[in-house]
Design a protein around this motif. Structure first.
Motif, PDB file in Angstrom:
ATOM      1  N   THR A   1      14.901  -7.303 106.812  1.00 21.02           N
ATOM      2  CA  THR A   1      15.911  -8.281 106.420  1.00 21.02           C
ATOM      3  C   THR A   1      15.858  -9.512 107.308  1.00 21.02           C
ATOM      4  O   THR A   1      15.873 -10.652 106.828  1.00 21.02           O
ATOM      5  CB  THR A   1      17.316  -7.651 106.496  1.00 21.02           C
ATOM      6  OG1 THR A   1      17.379  -6.529 105.617  1.00 21.02           O
ATOM      7  CG2 THR A   1      18.389  -8.647 106.101  1.00 21.02           C
TER       8      THR A   1
ATOM      9  N   ILE B   1      12.421 -11.531 106.919  1.00 25.78           N
ATOM     10  CA  ILE B   1      12.342 -12.204 105.623  1.00 25.78           C
ATOM     11  C   ILE B   1      13.300 -13.388 105.596  1.00 25.78           C
ATOM     12  O   ILE B   1      12.989 -14.445 105.030  1.00 25.78           O
ATOM     13  CB  ILE B   1      12.610 -11.214 104.471  1.00 25.78           C
ATOM     14  CG1 ILE B   1      11.413 -10.252 104.342  1.00 25.78           C
ATOM     15  CG2 ILE B   1      12.841 -11.937 103.149  1.00 25.78           C
ATOM     16  CD1 ILE B   1      11.597  -9.154 103.320  1.00 25.78           C
TER      17      ILE B   1
ATOM     18  N   CYS C   1      12.574 -14.460  98.929  1.00 27.61           N
ATOM     19  CA  CYS C   1      13.251 -14.175 100.199  1.00 27.61           C
ATOM     20  C   CYS C   1      14.765 -14.137 100.013  1.00 27.61           C
ATOM     21  O   CYS C   1      15.456 -13.289 100.594  1.00 27.61           O
ATOM     22  CB  CYS C   1      12.888 -15.233 101.240  1.00 27.61           C
ATOM     23  SG  CYS C   1      11.137 -15.351 101.627  1.00 27.61           S
TER      24      CYS C   1
ATOM     25  N   PHE D   1      15.913 -10.890  98.365  1.00 25.31           N
ATOM     26  CA  PHE D   1      15.893  -9.759  99.296  1.00 25.31           C
ATOM     27  C   PHE D   1      17.079  -9.835 100.245  1.00 25.31           C
ATOM     28  O   PHE D   1      17.712  -8.812 100.546  1.00 25.31           O
ATOM     29  CB  PHE D   1      14.592  -9.735 100.095  1.00 25.31           C
ATOM     30  CG  PHE D   1      14.426  -8.491 100.931  1.00 25.31           C
ATOM     31  CD1 PHE D   1      13.787  -7.378 100.413  1.00 25.31           C
ATOM     32  CD2 PHE D   1      14.939  -8.421 102.214  1.00 25.31           C
ATOM     33  CE1 PHE D   1      13.655  -6.216 101.168  1.00 25.31           C
ATOM     34  CE2 PHE D   1      14.820  -7.269 102.976  1.00 25.31           C
ATOM     35  CZ  PHE D   1      14.166  -6.166 102.453  1.00 25.31           C
TER      36      PHE D   1
ATOM     37  N   VAL E   1      20.144  -8.728  98.404  1.00 27.42           N
ATOM     38  CA  VAL E   1      20.079  -7.280  98.210  1.00 27.42           C
ATOM     39  C   VAL E   1      20.489  -6.568  99.501  1.00 27.42           C
ATOM     40  O   VAL E   1      21.227  -5.572  99.476  1.00 27.42           O
ATOM     41  CB  VAL E   1      18.665  -6.855  97.774  1.00 27.42           C
ATOM     42  CG1 VAL E   1      18.469  -5.347  97.931  1.00 27.42           C
ATOM     43  CG2 VAL E   1      18.405  -7.263  96.329  1.00 27.42           C
ATOM     44  N   ALA E   2      20.023  -7.086 100.634  1.00 23.44           N
ATOM     45  CA  ALA E   2      20.337  -6.470 101.926  1.00 23.44           C
ATOM     46  C   ALA E   2      21.840  -6.464 102.191  1.00 23.44           C
ATOM     47  O   ALA E   2      22.381  -5.495 102.745  1.00 23.44           O
ATOM     48  CB  ALA E   2      19.605  -7.212 103.044  1.00 23.44           C
TER      49      ALA E   2
ATOM     50  N   PHE F   1      14.821 -10.799  89.449  1.00 25.69           N
ATOM     51  CA  PHE F   1      13.504 -10.635  90.065  1.00 25.69           C
ATOM     52  C   PHE F   1      12.451 -10.272  89.024  1.00 25.69           C
ATOM     53  O   PHE F   1      11.343 -10.823  89.019  1.00 25.69           O
ATOM     54  CB  PHE F   1      13.569  -9.555  91.144  1.00 25.69           C
ATOM     55  CG  PHE F   1      12.245  -9.292  91.808  1.00 25.69           C
ATOM     56  CD1 PHE F   1      11.748 -10.167  92.756  1.00 25.69           C
ATOM     57  CD2 PHE F   1      11.496  -8.172  91.479  1.00 25.69           C
ATOM     58  CE1 PHE F   1      10.529  -9.934  93.372  1.00 25.69           C
ATOM     59  CE2 PHE F   1      10.274  -7.927  92.078  1.00 25.69           C
ATOM     60  CZ  PHE F   1       9.790  -8.819  93.033  1.00 25.69           C
TER      61      PHE F   1
ATOM     62  N   ALA G   1       6.226 -11.146  97.218  1.00 23.13           N
ATOM     63  CA  ALA G   1       7.127 -10.043  97.546  1.00 23.13           C
ATOM     64  C   ALA G   1       6.374  -8.898  98.219  1.00 23.13           C
ATOM     65  O   ALA G   1       6.813  -8.363  99.251  1.00 23.13           O
ATOM     66  CB  ALA G   1       7.819  -9.552  96.278  1.00 23.13           C
TER      67      ALA G   1
ATOM     68  N   LEU H   1       6.710  -7.620 102.278  1.00 27.68           N
ATOM     69  CA  LEU H   1       7.061  -6.255 102.641  1.00 27.68           C
ATOM     70  C   LEU H   1       5.960  -5.593 103.470  1.00 27.68           C
ATOM     71  O   LEU H   1       6.230  -4.912 104.460  1.00 27.68           O
ATOM     72  CB  LEU H   1       7.340  -5.433 101.381  1.00 27.68           C
ATOM     73  CG  LEU H   1       8.605  -5.820 100.615  1.00 27.68           C
ATOM     74  CD1 LEU H   1       8.701  -5.029  99.310  1.00 27.68           C
ATOM     75  CD2 LEU H   1       9.848  -5.580 101.461  1.00 27.68           C
TER      76      LEU H   1
END
Length: 497
Positions: A119, A122, A397, A400, A403-404, A446, A465, A469
């Motif tokens: 997290t 990114i 980014c 993500f 989402v985090a 996404f 993506a 990762l």
């Protein structure tokens, strides 16, 4: 600031949203050491507005209007709902434990160190890319007055100015953002008011214009190119709202985070939603949406069509100020994220260096160097192309990062349900179901972004993506093998919850 952050115990909530009682759990955040709590409620709001109301509105909106038509307002409306719930989730976490590490620190506490590392890095990548995108926008705006000036020149000057302001104390930085954001807010409000007057009374007042409410449904209707472009464009809409989460990062340097954050989150989400949705509707009525493009700000295009001398130039100055303010806020956030990673041993130790005034100078120099390297893209690709390239890279980014926040909030709610952490009064409505609903919405965005087979470069986002990762999982393995478990950057043992 002490690195100790005590979770709140059970008891009746106070007016500030907190519930003081015996602590049930404790989490030590070494990344908070050295910062000073000096930001006021107004400064927190303006920092968040400064980040979210920038090039996404003042420049990127033009190309989106051309692509999606007036129906773009529905794309923004859908994302606005997700953003509101995102900020309520983040606000609940912030009231529980304010920290400059924000969602990276919450990811570490409620999910795990690997997820926190991903997290954080990114988001640092996002901040660096967004800074390049916004400095590219500065070059586009400067081209309005100086069309022959190489784009990298104003970009370098802007980056140096912004880096200088970030070397100041948080309080001084807050004052700068209040001034810059005030210019943006005043300009948007005046534009919306003037636009409505031109639409309603322009002909009667003798103002030369093409404004008409019929533009909303003429030339192909709300979706002149079909509904699918309005879905695809949501990745750019997400970019527009990015940096609104900076309000959560600034909480670690707030004077009264428990009282300031709920007020700031409510007002910021409402104002930004009105700014974006109102601007789309007014711009769509002032001119047919096919007249807009990414070559210049749609506000400049619309005002220039009125034939009033100097009006377009004045608005171009405003959007230039907005771009600089946006970079300023983005750099502020990403620098603190990098410092948090360094303090927890998953970034170079040099990035943890702080000045006596509470400025994370080590992280600032690291990200500033990356941004300077990123300006090579402007040099070789041109400012306009550099903006579009980095915008699409940023979208992955941002998704993500959002989402985090939702995943960390789910972890927090599980701890609350188990009785290990006391609840706070400022809560996300409908959780945990709204968390899952928003995660599903982000997954859909996404999927639409990476599987848009109509574009020859559809696989770029998917590649980005996967690369992010893989690379940051490898850097996590390297970082953890170079230090003993649970050691912070200064060698002191961390205290996991």
């Amino acid at each position: 600031m002490s690195s100790k952050r005590t979770a709140l115990g059970h008891g009746p909530p106070q007016a500030d949203g907190l519930a003081p009682a015996e602590a049930l759990s404790e989490y030590a955040e070494p990344g908070d050491d050295g910062f000073r709590q000096t930001l006021s409620n107004l400064q927190i709001q303006m920092i968040a507005i400064g980040g979210a109301v920038g090039v996404g509105l003042f420049l990127g909106l033009g190309e989106r209007l051309r692509t999606a038509g007036p129906g773009l307002v529905f794309s923004y409306l859908v994302v606005s709902v997700v953003v509101y719930l995102l900020m309520r989730a983040l606000g609940e976490l912030v009231v529980y434990r304010p920290t400059t590490g924000a969602f990276v620190s919450y990811a570490r506490e409620f999910v795990g160190p690997r997820f926190a590392h991903l997290t954080g890095w990114i988001y640092v990548t996002l901040g660096s890319l967004a800074a390049v995108a916004e400095t590219a926008a500065v070059a586009v705006y400067a081209g309005y007055w100086f069309p022959d000036l190489p784009g990298w020149v104003p970009s370098v000057l802007a980056l140096c100015l912004i880096a200088g302001s970030n070397l100041l104390t948080a309080r001084a930085f807050g004052f700068i953002e209040v001034a810059a954001s005030s210019v943006k807010i005043a300009a948007i409000v005046l534009f919306l008011a003037a636009g409505v007057l031109v639409i309603a009374f322009g002909d009667a007042a003798g103002v030369r214009n093409e404004a008409s409410v019929t533009h909303l449904w003429a030339d192909g209707g709300l979706f002149p190119n079909g509904v699918w472009p309005a879905v695809i464009v949501m990745q750019a809409v997400v970019f527009s709202y990015s940096a609104i989460e900076i309000a959560g990062i600034s909480a670690g340097e707030a004077k009264d985070p428990g009282g300031a954050m709920p007020k700031a989150i409510r007002s910021v989400v409402l104002r930004i939603g009105v700014f974006y949705l109102g601007s789309i509707v007014v711009l769509s009525m002032l001119l047919p949406t096919r007249r807009y493009s990414g070559a210049e700000s749609p506000f400049v295009t619309a005002l220039g069509s009125l034939g009033i001398p100097y009006l377009g130039g004045i608005m171009n100055f405003v959007v230039l100020t907005a771009a600089i303010s946006g970079v300023n806020a983005t750099l502020y956030a990403s620098v603190r994220m990098l410092r948090n990673l360094a303090a927890n041993g998953t970034a170079p130790r040099a990035a943890a260096r702080m000045t006596k005034n509470g400025v994370p100078v080590g992280a600032l120099l690291g990200i500033g160097t990356f941004c300077l390297a990123g300006l090579l893209l402007i040099f070789f690709a041109g400012a306009g192309n550099a903006f579009e390239i980095t915008l699409h890279a940023c979208a992955v980014c941002i998704l993500f990062g959002w989402v985090a926040i939702f995943v960390s909030h789910l972890g927090f709610r599980r701890e609350v349900a188990a009785g290990r952490i006391a609840p706070v009064a400022f809560r996300m409505p409908g959780a945990p179901w709204t968390d899952w609903l928003c995660l599903a919405a982000l997954a859909a965005v996404f999927a639409a972004m990476v599987f848009d087979f109509s574009q020859p470069t559809w696989y770029y986002s998917l590649f980005a993506a996967v690369a992010l990762l893989v690379v940051h999982n490898l850097t996590y393995e390297i970082a953890t093998r170079r230090r003993t478990p649970h050691d912070s950057a200064d060698g002191a043992p961390a205290e996991p919850r």
